[in-house]
Write a protein that holds these residues in place. Structure first.
Motif, short mmCIF file in Angstrom:
data_model
loop_
_atom_site.label_atom_id
_atom_site.label_comp_id
_atom_site.label_asym_id
_atom_site.label_seq_id
_atom_site.Cartn_x
_atom_site.Cartn_y
_atom_site.Cartn_z
N SER A 103 -15.91 11.64 -7.79
CA SER A 103 -15.56 11.62 -6.31
C SER A 103 -15.19 10.10 -5.84
CB SER A 103 -16.76 12.29 -5.45
OG SER A 103 -16.79 13.84 -5.90
N LEU A 104 -16.31 9.32 -6.47
CA LEU A 104 -16.06 7.77 -6.01
C LEU A 104 -14.60 7.34 -6.53
CD1 LEU A 104 -17.37 5.20 -5.22
CD2 LEU A 104 -18.15 4.83 -7.39
N VAL A 105 -14.08 7.67 -7.71
CA VAL A 105 -12.77 7.26 -7.94
C VAL A 105 -11.78 7.84 -7.20
CG1 VAL A 105 -11.01 7.34 -10.17
CG2 VAL A 105 -13.40 7.04 -10.57
N TYR A 106 -11.73 9.19 -6.84
CA TYR A 106 -10.93 9.84 -5.93
C TYR A 106 -11.10 9.04 -4.62
CZ TYR A 106 -11.20 13.63 -9.41
OH TYR A 106 -10.99 14.42 -10.72
N GLN A 107 -12.07 8.75 -3.89
CA GLN A 107 -11.98 8.08 -2.85
C GLN A 107 -11.48 6.89 -2.87
OE1 GLN A 107 -16.40 8.64 -2.30
NE2 GLN A 107 -16.04 9.97 -0.63
N ALA A 109 -9.19 5.88 -5.01
CA ALA A 109 -7.92 5.77 -5.36
C ALA A 109 -6.84 5.93 -4.20
CB ALA A 109 -7.67 6.63 -6.44
N LYS A 110 -7.73 6.85 -3.24
CA LYS A 110 -6.86 7.51 -2.07
C LYS A 110 -7.28 6.51 -0.97
CE LYS A 110 -7.26 12.22 -3.42
NZ LYS A 110 -7.94 13.64 -2.97
N GLY A 111 -8.06 5.26 -1.17
CA GLY A 111 -8.12 4.36 0.01
C GLY A 111 -8.87 5.01 0.99
N GLU A 112 -9.83 5.86 0.76
CA GLU A 112 -10.77 6.46 1.67
C GLU A 112 -12.12 5.91 1.73
OE1 GLU A 112 -11.12 10.50 0.62
OE2 GLU A 112 -9.00 11.17 1.23
N PRO A 113 -12.71 5.78 2.64
CA PRO A 113 -14.14 4.89 2.74
C PRO A 113 -14.97 5.84 1.56
CG PRO A 113 -13.71 5.99 4.81
CD PRO A 113 -12.57 6.40 4.18
N ASP A 114 -15.57 4.74 0.79
CA ASP A 114 -16.54 5.48 -0.19
C ASP A 114 -18.00 4.92 0.11
OD1 ASP A 114 -16.53 2.51 -0.45
OD2 ASP A 114 -15.87 2.31 -2.41
N ASN A 115 -18.21 4.68 1.35
CA ASN A 115 -19.91 4.53 1.72
C ASN A 115 -20.44 5.95 1.90
OD1 ASN A 115 -19.33 1.80 2.12
ND2 ASN A 115 -18.77 2.23 4.20
N THR A 462 3.36 7.49 -5.27
CA THR A 462 1.80 7.97 -4.67
C THR A 462 0.79 7.43 -5.74
OG1 THR A 462 3.14 9.53 -3.68
CG2 THR A 462 0.72 9.75 -3.78
N LYS A 463 1.08 7.85 -7.11
CA LYS A 463 -0.04 7.67 -7.87
C LYS A 463 -0.32 6.19 -8.21
CE LYS A 463 -1.01 12.10 -7.97
NZ LYS A 463 -2.16 12.52 -7.54
N ALA A 464 1.01 5.51 -8.28
CA ALA A 464 0.89 3.91 -8.65
C ALA A 464 0.22 3.28 -7.29
CB ALA A 464 2.17 3.27 -8.46
N ASP A 465 0.20 3.76 -6.18
CA ASP A 465 -0.60 3.13 -5.16
C ASP A 465 -2.19 3.70 -5.23
OD1 ASP A 465 1.16 1.95 -3.48
OD2 ASP A 465 1.59 3.75 -1.99
N ARG A 466 -2.34 4.70 -5.94
CA ARG A 466 -3.67 4.97 -6.05
C ARG A 466 -4.45 4.13 -7.21
NH1 ARG A 466 -4.42 11.55 -4.99
NH2 ARG A 466 -3.30 11.46 -2.87
N VAL A 467 -3.50 4.14 -8.28
CA VAL A 467 -4.01 3.21 -9.23
C VAL A 467 -4.53 1.75 -8.85
CG1 VAL A 467 -3.17 1.80 -11.47
CG2 VAL A 467 -2.75 4.34 -11.11
N ARG A 468 -3.59 1.15 -8.01
CA ARG A 468 -3.61 -0.31 -7.35
C ARG A 468 -4.90 -0.06 -6.60
NH1 ARG A 468 -0.49 -2.46 -3.27
NH2 ARG A 468 -0.53 -0.46 -2.53
N ASN A 469 -5.14 0.83 -5.85
CA ASN A 469 -6.39 1.04 -4.85
C ASN A 469 -7.55 1.10 -5.49
OD1 ASN A 469 -4.39 1.12 -2.61
ND2 ASN A 469 -4.72 3.26 -2.40
N PHE A 470 -7.50 1.76 -6.56
CA PHE A 470 -8.74 2.09 -7.55
C PHE A 470 -9.20 0.65 -7.95
CE2 PHE A 470 -10.78 2.77 -11.81
CZ PHE A 470 -12.11 3.25 -11.22
N HIS A 471 -8.38 0.11 -8.49
CA HIS A 471 -8.60 -1.40 -9.07
C HIS A 471 -9.09 -2.13 -8.17
CE1 HIS A 471 -7.44 -5.45 -10.03
NE2 HIS A 471 -7.76 -4.90 -11.46
N ARG A 472 -8.25 -2.23 -6.84
CA ARG A 472 -8.90 -3.47 -5.95
C ARG A 472 -10.13 -2.75 -5.19
NH1 ARG A 472 -4.43 -3.21 -1.12
NH2 ARG A 472 -4.95 -0.90 -1.07
N SER A 473 -10.44 -1.72 -5.13
CA SER A 473 -11.43 -1.18 -4.41
C SER A 473 -12.90 -1.37 -5.22
CB SER A 473 -11.51 0.27 -4.13
OG SER A 473 -10.72 0.58 -2.96
#
Length: 563
Positions: A103-107, A109-115, A462-473
């Motif tokens: 769930s943490l990875v999905y959040q 990756a999608k740029g959703e709040p992970d708090n 879409t998935k490329a954005d999620r890969v970048r987001n997961f790395h950045r977050s």
């Protein structure tokens, strides 16, 4: 009086189907225009035919004893993983990654709040719980783009072709996953995400496919024992073909794969039907012919030859950082490699330590469960050995195996890593749901299949954005951990910063639990060193991967490296 044999209850479902078929046939004869009766005939005919087949087949005892209804057992078994994942398993139950981790990875990756509200869900009183100590004076860092320079450290002897093109790498990168194991769309999305996020994408031993080249993301070219992408027709290493690929500006580092965590010491065969034109072009093998990946390399047979081969790869690549990846096995083999470094003056620019808990598309169960050292033990031995022979400053160490969170990264760096790679974490960023059907070709999300229809589910932008987001977050979370510890870079995290609970009433610093070797300590007498060095260092040779002697007691004792 005749004996009455009772009708076994296990045939009841079959009997109901037969009776239902006869009843529906009767309705059809009476009312041929009643469409429900015709549907009933078809349905019960199929079920009755299934029951007859079940009684006659010899493969499944359950179906012979429970015709028709026995299929319910196989249906429930088929959907058991999904039922367990969605309705039964707890958030913290890992198999191999818990729902909380996924769930943490999905959040992220999608740029959703992970708090998370209401406090930790972990049991902080259980043995094995770990935390990082914080500072009363936290630091404030400008950004989370933590980087390290790999290569460029002067060699002892300039004649050994030192690295002249060092790579400024992120501390968190995509681990080795080959095209063929992953779908074309998965490779495209990973590489585009790496390009957008400024981090590296390891090709896996399947070499560089056309899909790796579309978006131009930084590549770490992994070369396995099959020499895919740099092989002659007989499977031997080709300098000419290696040079052509290695000097591509997109390739930033060369990684010689000795073994991988999930199946160390095990070769592989990609069956001929799976060797498509795309895969054949990437690997440099014939279409429709079994693709063999041997269990060992043919280009070298001793540690010294291996060091010269690495130097040659570095020269042919034009001076790019060159190193190797392995999962720790026999300690004397690793020590032999280190002795070869000392004897030749040649050192790799980096070493990637793969843990036995790492993943793969398919591996024998015994290899996944019981072959190879876990990452902690392998990383500790590699780091401490290099420290003990005064070579650690010349060699960067990467690691891979179940790295998901920023704390995972911080912990591995505390044990000696300079950077971390992740494979399954980035797969989940692509949408992997841990269905564990990677080896079947029926991946439900299109990540690990060559089925073109299934791949369409994975939309690359879409998935490329999620890969970048997961790395950045993840790196943003790492920044917050580093700041809380009062540090300026994750490389400053040591085993002194991590605390581990031993029991209900006792905790210890990780530095008091793991092996730590002083600089240069292995260059002299070994009497005061850990048993793994006292036992296996004398057995190691730069001229052979075999132990020098066969002292039976020495070979049995001393492998508890982290004791």
């Amino acid at each position: 009086m005749p004996t009455i044999i009772p009708f076994p209850a296990r045939y009841s479902a079959f009997a109901v189907c037969v009776v239902g078929l006869l009843a529906c046939i009767a309705f059809v004869l009476v009312s041929p225009h009643l469409w429900l009766a015709w549907i009933g005939v078809v349905v019960f005919a199929v079920l009755t035919g299934t029951g007859i087949h079940d009684l006659r087949q010899a493969r499944h005892a359950i179906l012979r004893n429970y015709p028709v209804i026995g299929h319910l057992r196989f249906l429930l078994e088929f959907i058991r993983p999904e039922m367990r994942q969605y309705f039964i398993e707890s958030d913290s139950e890992a198999a191999p990654f818990s729902r909380a981790q996924r769930s943490l990875v999905y959040q992220r990756a999608k740029g959703e709040p992970d708090n998370r509200p209401f406090g930790t869900q972990l049991n902080v009183t259980i043995a094995g719980y770990e935390w990082i100590n914080h500072s009363m004076q936290p630091t404030q860092l400008a950004n989370h783009d933590f980087r390290i320079v790999i290569g460029g450290t002067p060699q002892q002897d300039g004649g050994h072709h030192p690295c002249t093109q060092p790579y400024n790498a992120s501390v968190f990168n995509i681990s080795a996953m080959s095209f063929g194991a992953l779908s074309a769309n998965a490779i495209l999305a990973l590489n585009q995400g790496a390009k957008m996020g400024g981090f590296a994408h390891d090709t896996g031993e399947g070499s560089i496919s056309q899909h790796h080249r579309v978006h131009g993301g930084d590549l770490i070219w992994e070369i396995g024992s099959g020499y895919f992408g740099c092989r002659n027709d007989d499977g031997s290493f080709s300098e000419e073909r290696f040079t052509a690929n290695a000097r591509d500006p997109q390739v930033k580092m060369i990684e010689l794969k000795l073994s991988q965590g999930a199946k160390p010491g095990h070769g592989g065969v990609l069956p001929a039907p799976k060797v498509t034109p795309e895969i054949a072009a990437a690997r440099g093998v014939p279409v429709g012919v079994d693709c063999i990946s041997p269990s060992s390399h043919s280009a070298f047979s001793t540690p010294t030859e291996m060091m010269h081969f690495i130097a040659r790869l570095r020269e042919l690549s034009g001076g790019k950082p060159t190193g190797f990846k392995f999962c720790l096995g026999h300690p004397w083999e690793w020590f032999g490699i280190v002795k070869a470094m000392q004897a030749t003056g040649i050192t790799p620019d980096f070493i990637v330590v793969d843990g036995a808990e790492g993943g793969t598309g398919a591996a024998p169960v015994e290899f996944s469960d019981h072959v190879g050292a876990p990452l902690q033990e392998g990383l500790l031995l590699v780091h401490n050995t290099l420290v003990g022979v005064n070579l650690r400053h010349r060699i960067k160490i990467g690691c891979a195996a179940k790295v998901i969170t920023a704390f995972d990264v911080a912990r591995m760096m505390a044990l000696g890593a300079d950077w971390c790679n992740a494979a399954r974490g980035f797969m989940m960023a692509l949408g992997c749901i841990q269905a564990q059907s990677c080896h079947t070709g029926h991946c439900p999300t299109g990540v690990t299949t060559q089925d073109p229809l299934r791949q369409q589910a994975l939309v690359v932008p879409t998935k490329a954005d999620r890969v970048r987001n997961f790395h950045r977050s993840t790196l943003h979370a790492l920044q917050e951990l580093v700041q809380a510890a009062g540090l300026d870079h994750p490389q400053q995290i040591t085993a002194h910063h991590i605390v581990r609970r031993i029991s209900d009433t006792e905790v210890r610093l990780l530095s008091n639990l793991v092996m730590q070797v002083q600089p240069g300590a292995l260059l002299g007498a070994l009497d005061a060193q850990h048993n793994v060095f006292r036992t296996y260092w004398p057995l190691a040779s730069a001229e052979s991967f075999q132990p020098v002697t066969q002292g039976p007691q020495g070979l049995v004792s001393g492998f508890a490296m982290a004791a």
